[in-house]
Scaffold this active site. Structure first.
Site, PDB file in Angstrom:
ATOM      1  N   ARG A 193      31.181  70.488 -29.671  1.00 32.64           N
ATOM      2  CA  ARG A 193      30.424  69.432 -30.332  1.00 32.64           C
ATOM      3  C   ARG A 193      29.944  68.447 -29.276  1.00 32.64           C
ATOM      4  O   ARG A 193      30.696  68.116 -28.351  1.00 32.64           O
ATOM      5  CB  ARG A 193      31.305  68.644 -31.324  1.00 32.64           C
ATOM      6  CG  ARG A 193      31.789  69.433 -32.491  1.00 32.64           C
ATOM      7  CD  ARG A 193      30.726  69.710 -33.509  1.00 32.64           C
ATOM      8  NE  ARG A 193      30.091  68.499 -34.033  1.00 32.64           N
ATOM      9  CZ  ARG A 193      28.997  68.521 -34.783  1.00 32.64           C
ATOM     10  NH1 ARG A 193      28.415  69.659 -35.098  1.00 32.64           N
ATOM     11  NH2 ARG A 193      28.468  67.396 -35.228  1.00 32.64           N
ATOM     12  N   ILE A 194      28.712  67.999 -29.427  1.00 37.24           N
ATOM     13  CA  ILE A 194      28.232  66.933 -28.541  1.00 37.24           C
ATOM     14  C   ILE A 194      28.824  65.625 -29.044  1.00 37.24           C
ATOM     15  O   ILE A 194      28.725  65.320 -30.244  1.00 37.24           O
ATOM     16  CB  ILE A 194      26.690  66.888 -28.535  1.00 37.24           C
ATOM     17  CG1 ILE A 194      26.146  68.166 -27.897  1.00 37.24           C
ATOM     18  CG2 ILE A 194      26.192  65.643 -27.806  1.00 37.24           C
ATOM     19  CD1 ILE A 194      24.642  68.319 -27.971  1.00 37.24           C
TER      20      ILE A 194
ATOM     21  N   ASP B 111      28.125  67.551 -19.961  1.00 31.47           N
ATOM     22  CA  ASP B 111      28.557  68.427 -18.875  1.00 31.47           C
ATOM     23  C   ASP B 111      28.369  67.804 -17.488  1.00 31.47           C
ATOM     24  O   ASP B 111      28.015  68.485 -16.523  1.00 31.47           O
ATOM     25  CB  ASP B 111      27.864  69.802 -18.966  1.00 31.47           C
ATOM     26  CG  ASP B 111      28.261  70.544 -20.232  1.00 31.47           C
ATOM     27  OD1 ASP B 111      29.406  70.361 -20.677  1.00 31.47           O
ATOM     28  OD2 ASP B 111      27.432  71.288 -20.781  1.00 31.47           O
TER      29      ASP B 111
ATOM     30  N   HIS C  80      34.327  73.612 -18.361  1.00 29.39           N
ATOM     31  CA  HIS C  80      32.979  74.153 -18.575  1.00 29.39           C
ATOM     32  C   HIS C  80      32.821  75.425 -17.733  1.00 29.39           C
ATOM     33  O   HIS C  80      33.229  75.459 -16.577  1.00 29.39           O
ATOM     34  CB  HIS C  80      31.928  73.115 -18.170  1.00 29.39           C
ATOM     35  CG  HIS C  80      30.539  73.575 -18.457  1.00 29.39           C
ATOM     36  ND1 HIS C  80      30.014  73.572 -19.735  1.00 29.39           N
ATOM     37  CD2 HIS C  80      29.584  74.090 -17.651  1.00 29.39           C
ATOM     38  CE1 HIS C  80      28.786  74.062 -19.696  1.00 29.39           C
ATOM     39  NE2 HIS C  80      28.502  74.385 -18.447  1.00 29.39           N
TER      40      HIS C  80
ATOM     41  N   GLY D 288      40.111  79.576 -28.690  1.00 29.01           N
ATOM     42  CA  GLY D 288      41.227  78.788 -28.175  1.00 29.01           C
ATOM     43  C   GLY D 288      42.018  79.439 -27.056  1.00 29.01           C
ATOM     44  O   GLY D 288      43.196  79.143 -26.868  1.00 29.01           O
TER      45      GLY D 288
ATOM     46  N   ASN E 110      37.357  67.958 -19.897  1.00 31.02           N
ATOM     47  CA  ASN E 110      36.671  69.136 -20.436  1.00 31.02           C
ATOM     48  C   ASN E 110      36.721  70.281 -19.433  1.00 31.02           C
ATOM     49  O   ASN E 110      36.818  70.059 -18.231  1.00 31.02           O
ATOM     50  CB  ASN E 110      35.205  68.784 -20.718  1.00 31.02           C
ATOM     51  CG  ASN E 110      34.441  69.922 -21.361  1.00 31.02           C
ATOM     52  OD1 ASN E 110      34.942  70.589 -22.260  1.00 31.02           O
ATOM     53  ND2 ASN E 110      33.224  70.158 -20.905  1.00 31.02           N
TER      54      ASN E 110
END
Ligand code: GAR
Length: 212
Positions: free
Chosen positions: A87-88, A141, A105, A12, A103
Site C-alpha cells: 500500500r502507498i 521507495d 524492496h 509473507g 521497508n
C-alpha cells in the site's frame, strides 16, 4: 527488549524469515490490509497475534492510514516493519513513524523503485540486481539505506529465476537489518544517512555469496 509489528499484504515469506530468525525482539503482531493474506496463517500458527485493517473498508488513503496507525499503536511497537506491504502510505503516516518505519524492496535502490523490478532490470540488461532494506520516507521507495544485497543477473535468467535469487537474499538481509535495529546498532545521522556501529559485519553482509 524492543518490540516490532510486521505489516504484510500477501505471501509473507519475509515475515516468515523474520519469525524464523529468532530476533532479539518481541514480535507484538502481524497486521495485514488483506483478510486472506497467506502469511497471517503462518503467524497465527507461531503464536503471533494478528490483525486485519482492510483498505476496502475506507474511502480514502488518509482514513485507512489513520485506522492502521491506531491498530499499530495499540501494540506499542518500537519499529514498524513493512514486509511486502503493498500500500502507498500517506505522508502523514510516514512522518508519524519516521525512523521507526522500515521497508524491504526488491531492487538496488535508488534504481527500480515501484513495481515489476525484476522484469525492468532484465529489460535494461543490468548485470547486477538485488534488494534493499531502508527507512521509509514520504518519497516512494526512497529513504536511508540500511543494507543491500547484490545479485548477479545471469544470461539465462527469467523474471522468475531472478526473483527467486533476489528473494533468497531478502530473507538473509531483512533479519540482519532488524537484528541491528533491535540491538541499537543503527543510527540515523543528521544528514539522514544510516550509521552502523559494526562496520566490519556490514561489509560482509552487503555482498551476495555469489560475488564474494
Ligand atoms: C518481496 O519481494 C518484497 O521485497 C516486495 O514484495 C515481496 C513480498 O514478498 N516488496 C515490495 O515490492 C515493496 N515495494 P513476501 O510477501 O513473500 O515477503
Amino acid at each position: 527488549m524492543k518490540s516490532i509489528v510486521i505489516l504484510i499484504s500477501g505471501r509473507g515469506s519475509n515475515m516468515q524469515a523474520l519469525l524464523k530468525a529468532k530476533l532479539p525482539c518481541r514480535i507484538a503482531a502481524v497486521i495485514s490490509n488483506k483478510t486472506d493474506a497467506e502469511g497471517l496463517e503462518f503467524a497465527r500458527k507461531h503464536g503471533i497475534q494478528t490483525a486485519v485493517v482492510s483498505h476496502r473498508d475506507y474511502s480514502d488513503r488518509a482514513s485507512f492510514d489513520a485506522a492502521l496507525a491506531q491498530t499499530i499503536d495499540g501494540f506499542q511497537p518500537d519499529y514498524v516493519i513493512l514486509a511486502g506491504f503493498m500500500r502507498i502510505l500517506t505522508e502523514g503516516f510516514v512522518k508519524r513513524y519516521y525512523g521507526k518505519l522500515v521497508n524491504i524492496h526488491p531492487s538496488l535502490l535508488p534504481a527500480y523503485g515501484g513495481l515489476d523490478t525484476h522484469a525492468r532490470a532484465l529489460h535494461d540488461g543490468v548485470k547486477i540486481h538485488g534488494c534493499t532494506v531502508h527507512f521509509v520516507t514520504p518519497d516512494l521507495d526512497h529513504g536511508p539505506i540500511i543494507i543491500q544485497a547484490a545479485v548477479p543477473v545471469l544470461s539465462h535468467d527469467t523474471e522468475k529465476t531472478l526473483a527467486a535469487r533476489v528473494l533468497n537474499e531478502e530473507h538473509r538481509i531483512y533479519p540482519q537489518a532488524i537484528r541491528w535495529l533491535c540491538e541499537n546498532q543503527i543510527e540515523l545521522d543528521a544528514n539522514g544517512r544510516v550509521v552502523l556501529h559494526r562496520h566490519k559485519q556490514s561489509a560482509h553482509s552487503l555482498i551476495s555469496p555469489g560475488l564474494e
